[in-house]
Motif scaffolding. Structure first.
Motif, PDB file in Angstrom:
ATOM      1  N   ASN A 208      36.863 -48.430 -21.462  1.00 61.55           N
ATOM      2  CA  ASN A 208      36.067 -48.555 -20.244  1.00 61.55           C
ATOM      3  C   ASN A 208      35.218 -47.321 -19.981  1.00 61.55           C
ATOM      4  O   ASN A 208      34.270 -47.379 -19.194  1.00 61.55           O
ATOM      5  CB  ASN A 208      36.983 -48.826 -19.052  1.00 61.55           C
ATOM      6  N   LEU A 209      35.541 -46.206 -20.606  1.00 60.42           N
ATOM      7  CA  LEU A 209      34.726 -44.998 -20.504  1.00 60.42           C
ATOM      8  C   LEU A 209      33.534 -45.064 -21.451  1.00 60.42           C
ATOM      9  O   LEU A 209      32.406 -44.726 -21.084  1.00 60.42           O
ATOM     10  CB  LEU A 209      35.583 -43.769 -20.821  1.00 60.42           C
ATOM     11  N   SER A 210      33.790 -45.524 -22.674  1.00 54.27           N
ATOM     12  CA  SER A 210      32.729 -45.524 -23.685  1.00 54.27           C
ATOM     13  C   SER A 210      31.706 -46.623 -23.449  1.00 54.27           C
ATOM     14  O   SER A 210      30.586 -46.546 -23.962  1.00 54.27           O
ATOM     15  CB  SER A 210      33.334 -45.675 -25.080  1.00 54.27           C
ATOM     16  N   SER A 211      32.052 -47.642 -22.674  1.00 55.69           N
ATOM     17  CA  SER A 211      31.100 -48.716 -22.422  1.00 55.69           C
ATOM     18  C   SER A 211      29.911 -48.239 -21.581  1.00 55.69           C
ATOM     19  O   SER A 211      28.766 -48.322 -22.034  1.00 55.69           O
ATOM     20  CB  SER A 211      31.803 -49.905 -21.760  1.00 55.69           C
ATOM     21  N   PRO A 212      30.119 -47.691 -20.383  1.00 52.47           N
ATOM     22  CA  PRO A 212      28.961 -47.182 -19.627  1.00 52.47           C
ATOM     23  C   PRO A 212      28.432 -45.866 -20.180  1.00 52.47           C
ATOM     24  O   PRO A 212      27.284 -45.498 -19.920  1.00 52.47           O
ATOM     25  CB  PRO A 212      29.519 -47.001 -18.214  1.00 52.47           C
ATOM     26  N   GLY A 213      29.265 -45.136 -20.918  1.00 54.46           N
ATOM     27  CA  GLY A 213      28.845 -43.846 -21.442  1.00 54.46           C
ATOM     28  C   GLY A 213      28.989 -42.743 -20.412  1.00 54.46           C
ATOM     29  O   GLY A 213      29.359 -42.982 -19.256  1.00 54.46           O
ATOM     30  N   VAL A 214      28.691 -41.526 -20.827  1.00 47.08           N
ATOM     31  CA  VAL A 214      28.904 -40.356 -19.975  1.00 47.08           C
ATOM     32  C   VAL A 214      27.607 -39.585 -19.788  1.00 47.08           C
ATOM     33  O   VAL A 214      26.705 -39.628 -20.619  1.00 47.08           O
ATOM     34  CB  VAL A 214      29.990 -39.434 -20.556  1.00 47.08           C
ATOM     35  N   THR A 215      27.539 -38.857 -18.668  1.00 46.76           N
ATOM     36  CA  THR A 215      26.420 -37.970 -18.378  1.00 46.76           C
ATOM     37  C   THR A 215      26.780 -36.541 -18.753  1.00 46.76           C
ATOM     38  O   THR A 215      26.064 -35.872 -19.488  1.00 46.76           O
ATOM     39  CB  THR A 215      26.051 -38.044 -16.879  1.00 46.76           C
ATOM     40  N   GLY A 216      27.913 -36.078 -18.219  1.00 43.11           N
ATOM     41  CA  GLY A 216      28.439 -34.781 -18.628  1.00 43.11           C
ATOM     42  C   GLY A 216      29.226 -34.933 -19.919  1.00 43.11           C
ATOM     43  O   GLY A 216      29.710 -36.021 -20.243  1.00 43.11           O
TER      44      GLY A 216
END
Length: 717
Positions: free
Chosen positions: A111-119
């Motif tokens: 669920n973290l890798s789906s939207p991706g990260v900014t920081g």
């Protein structure tokens, strides 16, 4: 935790112009601070335990930097922390042992890798794979593939490893993908040095708070229908951006060699073993200069097709050195070469083992076949002789032995409070018959070894009670689930206890309450005694497990009605309690809490206390146990019930008796198990309890002189 990392914490303060000396995992810890990390979390586990341990003890310094440190209840909660990097320009790092920890964290990672990260989001995992592993044999690579997370596998050199931490954050930010930094046990414990940099205070931190939350952005949620767009972004934007950054920053390393028509592609973590193997063939020197060009993959996912193609073009053959199976990297390289119609011969698992750790000897065996096919010469023959000689030495040693050396599996520490519980369980089963035992992760897993040999399954940390759910309805006797307090708080409370109560299961749960997550280094958790209580106990040399926030209160709150708390070292009472649990008319979950402090922690507190008393010339009494060799009949039932390393055998002093007698050797901590077993099992009365008195009082000296004189008078001349 009682282990002090004071010296390590001081090394975290090094700045520009200083040289860091130490272990790999501490170098990674320093690199996190140099990279401007804003928050750190994780769950302990070898070989990365020290990262979180040091950070927790360095909270004072972390507060100065504005870095938030959190010891998480499990890997899933650690992975969920990285959600802070989805919206905000916060660099976050979490750590755990893989593959077991990554399994626990898998849901949050997806669920973290789906939207991706900014920081930048960096996951430091201890890749516990190979001969020295303590977990199931799987690789983290599969998770990076399935969830599209960058996977770094740095060459085991402290300068490279610390650079990969910084590059990992930047790679994550440039591609919006979480990044995993995998460290094998050899990388974590490799020693070396690197030129330190100043630690960077994060721009947003506990000392520089954000005024307002981020605006609502549905694209940042792992929720349909936007997840379909996320999947396209992975392939159309994120992976290409990661590949571009890898090439521009030259993260993967190319080592030239004179045999330009050959090549080796290797995972960064295996590089040292590869170079040492090339030395055996005379194809590299002690400084790493190689005759065969090497492409060292410090990032093993995603691969850069153009980089691999350029390396392979024009070569007769390329060997892929990839530890473990399936051969993800080799298969991907084979696919991209065929798609580009590059006809370079590709070798890998055809010459190297499909599974297992790639030691120097293992890699050398594969290299011999590779080199003999394309570079016949004296170096290959010398390596063959070296490998054959190694095999001959093993065979010669084996032949010199009358019989194979006995297996030496790990076991309980001397005085461990969990050993007497297994003794009691062994005695209880003599009365009620054998029962199904669902084992668990933790120190108590040593109960699966002799002399106890108990445990039908180990399904995960804190999963024992859940794992017997399918067995209980099919069994005439009640089943037993075993877990530690670490496993209870990690997972067992919800997946086991809650489920058993909800379904009205009739089972027995045995919880070892020793006060710490002992198997991973005695880290603290919610029911660990507080510092004030531990200090008070230290002043008296006492054991301490009872706390205000207890396992018992949590169980009572959930509705457990049958519950007993028993001192672990009371074998007779524990046997009776276990028997009662299996024969009780009560229909429902029955919980036994075995209370006894981790002996390692107790000794860390008791030994300094004793030393302080001796320095003040105060009276000190220590308990020791022994065996009267004249009474011992050589049956050794005591050893079969105990398994304590200090309870062993020696030659019988009586020339008319053949069987060796039991004896207690130095190292005994006076836990009293041998005597408790003798009482509970009605064994021979050969055990005795002695008190060793240091700095005795005047009247004790007088009594000792008097008693010694009487004993001498009664002894024959």
């Amino acid at each position: 935790m009682e282990v002090s990392f004071g010296k390590e914490i001081e090394s975290l303060r090094l700045g520009a112009g200083d040289t860091f000396h130490g272990e790999g995992i501490l170098a990674i810890t320093k690199a996190l601070l140099q990279s401007g990390v804003a928050y750190i979390g994780g769950y302990q586990g070898a070989p990365v335990s020290h990262l979180l341990d040091v950070m927790v003890q360095a909270r004072g310094y972390m507060d100065e930097l504005g870095v938030h440190v959190e010891a998480c209840s499990n890997e899933a909660s650690a992975a969920a922390m990285l959600g802070a990097s989805i919206h905000y320009p916060l660099r976050g790092a979490v750590t755990w042992k893989s593959i077991v920890g990554t399994n626990v964290a898998a849901d949050a990672l997806s669920n973290l890798s789906s939207p991706g990260v900014t920081g930048g989001a960096l996951i430091v995992v201890g890749e516990d794979y190979g001969e020295g592993a303590s977990v199931i044999q799987e690789r983290t690579h599969a998770f990076a593939l399935k969830s599209s997370m960058c996977l770094l596998d740095p060459r085991p050199d402290l300068a490279v490893m610390t650079r990969m931490v910084e590059e990992g954050f930047r790679l994550s930010e440039s591609s919006n993908m979480p990044a995993i930094l995998e460290l094998r046990i050899r990388a974590c414990h490799v020693r070396g040095s690197f030129e330190a940099k100043d630690n960077v205070k994060p721009p947003v931190s506990t000392r520089a708070l954000m005024e307002n939350p981020a605006g609502f952005d549905y694209m940042k949620l792992a929720h349909p229908p936007v997840t379909f767009r996320h999947e396209k972004l992975k392939n159309e934007q994120r992976i290409p951006a990661a590949r571009k950054y890898i090439v521009e920053q030259e993260i993967n390393e190319l080592f030239d060699g004179k045999h330009e028509d050959l090549g080796i592609i290797v995972q960064g973590g295996i590089y040292n073993a590869l170079v040492r193997s090339l030395q055996q063939l005379g194809l590299a020197d002690a400084f790493g200069s190689t005759d065969i060009p090497i492409l060292c993959l410090n990032v093993t996912y995603p691969l850069v097709p153009e980089q691999v193609a350029d390396f392979c073009t024009g070569k007769r053959a390329v060997l892929v050195v990839e530890e473990g199976q399936p051969e993800f990297i080799e298969q991907e390289i084979a696919t991209l070469l065929r798609r580009r119609d590059i006809q370079t011969r590709l070798h890998g698992k055809d010459l190297l083992p499909s599974g297992g750790e790639y030691t120097v000897e293992v890699v050398s065996n594969g290299l011999v076949h590779f080199a003999s096919s394309y570079l016949p010469g004296g170096g290959t023959e010398d390596a063959r002789h070296w490998l054959a000689a190694t095999t001959d030495r093993r065979q010669a040693v084996a032949a010199a032995l009358d019989q194979p050396l006995p297996a030496r599996p790990p076991g309980f520490c001397i005085g461990c409070p969990e050993r007497p519980v297994f003794s009691a369980l062994k005695l209880a089963q003599q009365q009620i018959g054998n029962v199904h035992v669902a084992a668990d992760i933790g120190c108590h897993a040593f109960g699966t070894f002799e002399p106890f040999s108990m445990g039908h399954s180990i399904l995960g940390y804190g999963m024992s009670l859940a794992s017997r759910a399918g067995v209980s309805p099919m069994m005439q006797k009640r089943t037993l689930a075993i877990m530690g307090d670490g496993g209870f708080w990690h997972n067992g409370l919800l997946t086991g206890v809650q489920s058993a109560l909800f379904n009205g299961d009739d089972a027995v749960l045995l919880i070892f309450k020793n006060g710490y997550t002992s198997a991973t280094g005695t880290q603290e958790f919610i029911s660990t005694p507080k510092e004030a209580a531990k200090n008070a106990a230290a002043d008296k040399g006492q054991s301490l497990v009872h706390t205000d926030r207890t396992i018992e209160s949590a169980l009572k709150g959930l509705g457990v009605q049958w519950m007993r708390t028993v001192t672990s070292y009371d074998v007779e009472k524990m046997r009776a309690t276990l028997t009662d649990a299996f024969t009780s008319d009560f229909d429902g979950l029955k919980v036994i809490v075995a209370e006894g402090e981790c002996q390692l922690e107790r000794q860390r507190r008791v030994k300094p206390w004793i030393e302080s008393l001796l320095k003040k010339a105060e009276r000190v009494v220590r308990v020791k146990y022994g065996v009267d060799e004249d009474v011992c009949n050589g049956d050794h039932a005591c050893i079969r019930l105990s398994g304590c390393p200090t309870l062993t055998i020696k030659d019988n002093p009586d020339p008319l008796k053949v069987d060796p007698v039991a004896t207690v050797i130095d190292g005994c901590v006076g836990c009293g198990l041998c005597g408790a077993n003798a009482h509970a099992a009605t064994l021979c009365p050969s055990f005795y309890r002695a008190e060793v008195v240091q700095n005795p009082k005047w009247h004790e000296r007088l009594f000792h002189t008097f008693r010694s004189a009487i004993v001498r008078a009664l002894q024959p001349a």
